[in-house]
Design a protein around this motif. Structure first.
Motif, PDB file in Angstrom:
ATOM      1  N   LYS A 243       0.854  -1.189   0.000  1.00  0.00           N
ATOM      2  CA  LYS A 243       0.000   0.000   0.000  1.00  0.00           C
ATOM      3  C   LYS A 243       0.896   1.248   0.000  1.00  0.00           C
ATOM      4  N   HIS A 244       0.397   2.401  -0.491  1.00  0.00           N
ATOM      5  CA  HIS A 244      -0.950   2.710  -0.953  1.00  0.00           C
ATOM      6  C   HIS A 244      -0.840   3.109  -2.427  1.00  0.00           C
ATOM      7  N   PHE A 245      -1.284   2.257  -3.326  1.00  0.00           N
ATOM      8  CA  PHE A 245      -1.129   2.454  -4.761  1.00  0.00           C
ATOM      9  C   PHE A 245      -1.986   3.620  -5.242  1.00  0.00           C
ATOM     10  N   PRO A 246      -1.453   4.476  -6.127  1.00  0.00           N
ATOM     11  CA  PRO A 246      -0.156   4.451  -6.812  1.00  0.00           C
ATOM     12  C   PRO A 246       0.927   5.300  -6.131  1.00  0.00           C
ATOM     13  N   GLY A 247       0.747   5.592  -4.833  1.00  0.00           N
ATOM     14  CA  GLY A 247       1.752   6.356  -4.107  1.00  0.00           C
ATOM     15  C   GLY A 247       1.146   7.489  -3.305  1.00  0.00           C
ATOM     16  N   HIS A 248       1.364   7.451  -1.981  1.00  0.00           N
ATOM     17  CA  HIS A 248       0.808   8.445  -1.068  1.00  0.00           C
ATOM     18  C   HIS A 248       1.916   9.286  -0.429  1.00  0.00           C
ATOM     19  N   GLY A 249       3.163   8.966  -0.766  1.00  0.00           N
ATOM     20  CA  GLY A 249       4.286   9.566  -0.064  1.00  0.00           C
ATOM     21  C   GLY A 249       4.545  11.028  -0.333  1.00  0.00           C
ATOM     22  N   SER A 250       3.948  11.579  -1.399  1.00  0.00           N
ATOM     23  CA  SER A 250       4.175  12.995  -1.697  1.00  0.00           C
ATOM     24  C   SER A 250       3.048  13.889  -1.202  1.00  0.00           C
ATOM     25  N   ALA A 251       1.989  13.277  -0.652  1.00  0.00           N
ATOM     26  CA  ALA A 251       0.787  14.035  -0.297  1.00  0.00           C
ATOM     27  C   ALA A 251       1.068  15.066   0.786  1.00  0.00           C
ATOM     28  N   THR A 252       0.380  16.182   0.683  1.00  0.00           N
ATOM     29  CA  THR A 252       0.502  17.237   1.694  1.00  0.00           C
ATOM     30  C   THR A 252      -0.698  17.248   2.637  1.00  0.00           C
ATOM     31  N   SER A 253      -1.639  16.301   2.425  1.00  0.00           N
ATOM     32  CA  SER A 253      -2.802  16.189   3.304  1.00  0.00           C
ATOM     33  C   SER A 253      -3.098  14.713   3.540  1.00  0.00           C
ATOM     34  N   ASP A 254      -4.051  14.443   4.432  1.00  0.00           N
ATOM     35  CA  ASP A 254      -4.370  13.083   4.865  1.00  0.00           C
ATOM     36  C   ASP A 254      -5.749  12.696   4.330  1.00  0.00           C
ATOM     37  N   SER A 255      -5.821  11.603   3.552  1.00  0.00           N
ATOM     38  CA  SER A 255      -7.089  11.197   2.949  1.00  0.00           C
ATOM     39  C   SER A 255      -8.105  10.706   3.975  1.00  0.00           C
ATOM     40  N   HIS A 256      -7.666  10.418   5.220  1.00  0.00           N
ATOM     41  CA  HIS A 256      -8.629  10.118   6.271  1.00  0.00           C
ATOM     42  C   HIS A 256      -9.535  11.321   6.513  1.00  0.00           C
ATOM     43  N   LEU A 257      -8.969  12.504   6.302  1.00  0.00           N
ATOM     44  CA  LEU A 257      -9.649  13.733   6.699  1.00  0.00           C
ATOM     45  C   LEU A 257     -10.338  14.462   5.559  1.00  0.00           C
ATOM     46  N   GLY A 258      -9.981  14.138   4.319  1.00  0.00           N
ATOM     47  CA  GLY A 258     -10.622  14.821   3.206  1.00  0.00           C
ATOM     48  C   GLY A 258      -9.878  14.619   1.894  1.00  0.00           C
ATOM     49  N   PHE A 259     -10.295  15.379   0.895  1.00  0.00           N
ATOM     50  CA  PHE A 259      -9.761  15.292  -0.459  1.00  0.00           C
ATOM     51  C   PHE A 259      -8.242  15.478  -0.451  1.00  0.00           C
ATOM     52  N   THR A 260      -7.541  14.546  -1.083  1.00  0.00           N
ATOM     53  CA  THR A 260      -6.078  14.575  -1.114  1.00  0.00           C
ATOM     54  C   THR A 260      -5.596  14.540  -2.555  1.00  0.00           C
ATOM     55  N   ASP A 261      -5.060  15.649  -3.024  1.00  0.00           N
ATOM     56  CA  ASP A 261      -4.644  15.804  -4.415  1.00  0.00           C
ATOM     57  C   ASP A 261      -3.113  15.766  -4.494  1.00  0.00           C
ATOM     58  N   VAL A 262      -2.587  14.782  -5.232  1.00  0.00           N
ATOM     59  CA  VAL A 262      -1.133  14.666  -5.396  1.00  0.00           C
ATOM     60  C   VAL A 262      -0.709  14.952  -6.839  1.00  0.00           C
ATOM     61  N   SER A 263      -1.580  15.598  -7.591  1.00  0.00           N
ATOM     62  CA  SER A 263      -1.317  15.822  -9.021  1.00  0.00           C
ATOM     63  C   SER A 263       0.001  16.546  -9.269  1.00  0.00           C
TER      64      SER A 263
END
Length: 362
Positions: free
Chosen positions: A202-222
């Motif tokens: 986990k977490h496909f295709p990659g959560h390591g660059s995110a600046t927010s937490d998807s538990h809490l809301g919309f998470t955009d890594v574009s």
């Protein structure tokens, strides 16, 4: 063999054989959380497991809504009783899963009498895959002794953003080097396999660059996501050692301009299955995270997840709680098929993959 015993034997479907009916297949696609340290016959989860409305359960040590510990986990002996009772009820082998990565993400904590496991960040710093494998085997031995047969680990997110609130800041990444992530993750999943416990990347295709937490809301890594975040998957899938992959709720417009990964056919089917060639079981991250529930209702969520190509739909039933959730989710799957929205063949494909996975359960 007596006639009654013979008839009861015939009534149990072969593990990898043809499904009995649509409801049965739909139930095997659901993995849910529940409340309770013990199981009695009138508990909703006992009913749902016994009736085959769920194919697996996930254990938590903390109840998010009630803001209190002790949801499913008190001490080792209690957990063994709980998992044994659930497995006894199940008509087919039951997946009993937990998030036990190590470090900050451990449902079985040392304070409750369980062995402690180092974080991925600490293990990655060892520069010693053999030692990582040993630590994972010790972890797997503990899990198996507790009756847990699936660990939602290892986390193969690349530490692109060390301050990422759900990954880097929690020490959940092995490294900022994707090849080093793959090396340590392979050692980790080998260790779990040595102990007879299934693993999940986990977490496909990659959560390591995110600046927010998807538990809490919309998470955009574009903007932040990098192609290198696929490298651990490319390397590990090529070695055919992966039991399961979990898709993330991250949104990446470069891969799909419309949907988060867990609800995206372009990412789940075209990329993970098509380009990367994964033929095993795909599980969504918790579909009650606010990145999903903030935008989609239950029927839409289930429809999109099935259309995307997910095999197991995970509902932690912790960020939100509904004791009748398994009944409702199973009914949605059945309705979508009977209304012609989702082909029955789509459900059957997932069921067959799940049965292959369950043949590995110990």
């Amino acid at each position: 063999m007596s006639l009654c015993l013979w008839l009861s034997f015939l009534a149990v479907p072969a593990l990898a054989g043809p499904p009995a009916d649509l409801e049965h297949m739909a139930g095997q696609m659901l993995l849910v959380g529940f409340r309770g340290l013990e199981i009695s016959g009138d508990d909703p989860i006992a009913r749902d497991v016994a009736l085959g409305r769920v194919g697996g359960v996930v254990l938590f040590d903390f109840d998010v809504l009630l803001k209190q510990p002790g949801r499913n986990i008190k001490n080792p002996e209690q957990v063994r009783r709980l998992t044994a009772a659930l497995k006894t009820l199940a008509p087919l082998p039951l997946i009993v899963a937990v998030d036990q990565e190590g470090g900050r993400v451990q449902r079985f904590k040392a304070r409750d009498g369980f062995a402690d496991t180092p974080s991925a960040a600490e293990m990655g710093s060892w520069n010693d895959p053999g030692r990582v494998r040993g630590a994972a085997e010790a972890l797997g031995d503990m899990l198996r002794g507790l009756g847990v047969n699936m660990d939602f680990a290892p986390c193969v997110d690349v530490n692109v953003n060390p301050k990422s609130p759900a990954i880097g800041a929690l020490g959940r990444s092995f490294s900022s080097d994707p090849e080093r992530v793959a090396l340590n993750a392979e050692a980790f999943l080998r260790g779990l396999a040595d102990a007879g416990v299934l693993s999940c990347l986990k977490h496909f295709p990659g959560h390591g660059s995110a600046t927010s937490d998807s538990h809490l809301g919309f998470t955009d890594v574009s903007v932040t996501w990098r192609e290198a975040e696929l490298t651990p998957y490319r390397l590990l899938l090529a070695r055919d050692r992966v039991d399961m992959v979990m898709t993330a709720h991250v949104f990446n417009s470069n891969l799909d301009p419309d949907y988060p990964a867990s609800l995206s056919r372009r990412i789940t089917t075209d990329l993970l299955r098509g380009e990367l060639g994964f033929t095993g079981v795909i599980v969504t991250d918790d579909l009650q995270m606010r990145a999903v529930t903030g935008k989609y209702d239950l029927e839409t969520t289930v429809r999109l997840a099935l259309d995307a190509g997910a095999d197991i739909l995970l509902f932690g039933n912790n960020l939100a709680y509904d004791p009748d959730l398994p009944t409702k989710a199973q009914a949605v799957i059945v309705k979508l098929v009977r209304d012609g929205v989702i082909p029955e063949s789509r459900v059957r494909e997932s069921y067959e993959r799940i049965m292959v996975l369950k043949n590995k359960l110990q």
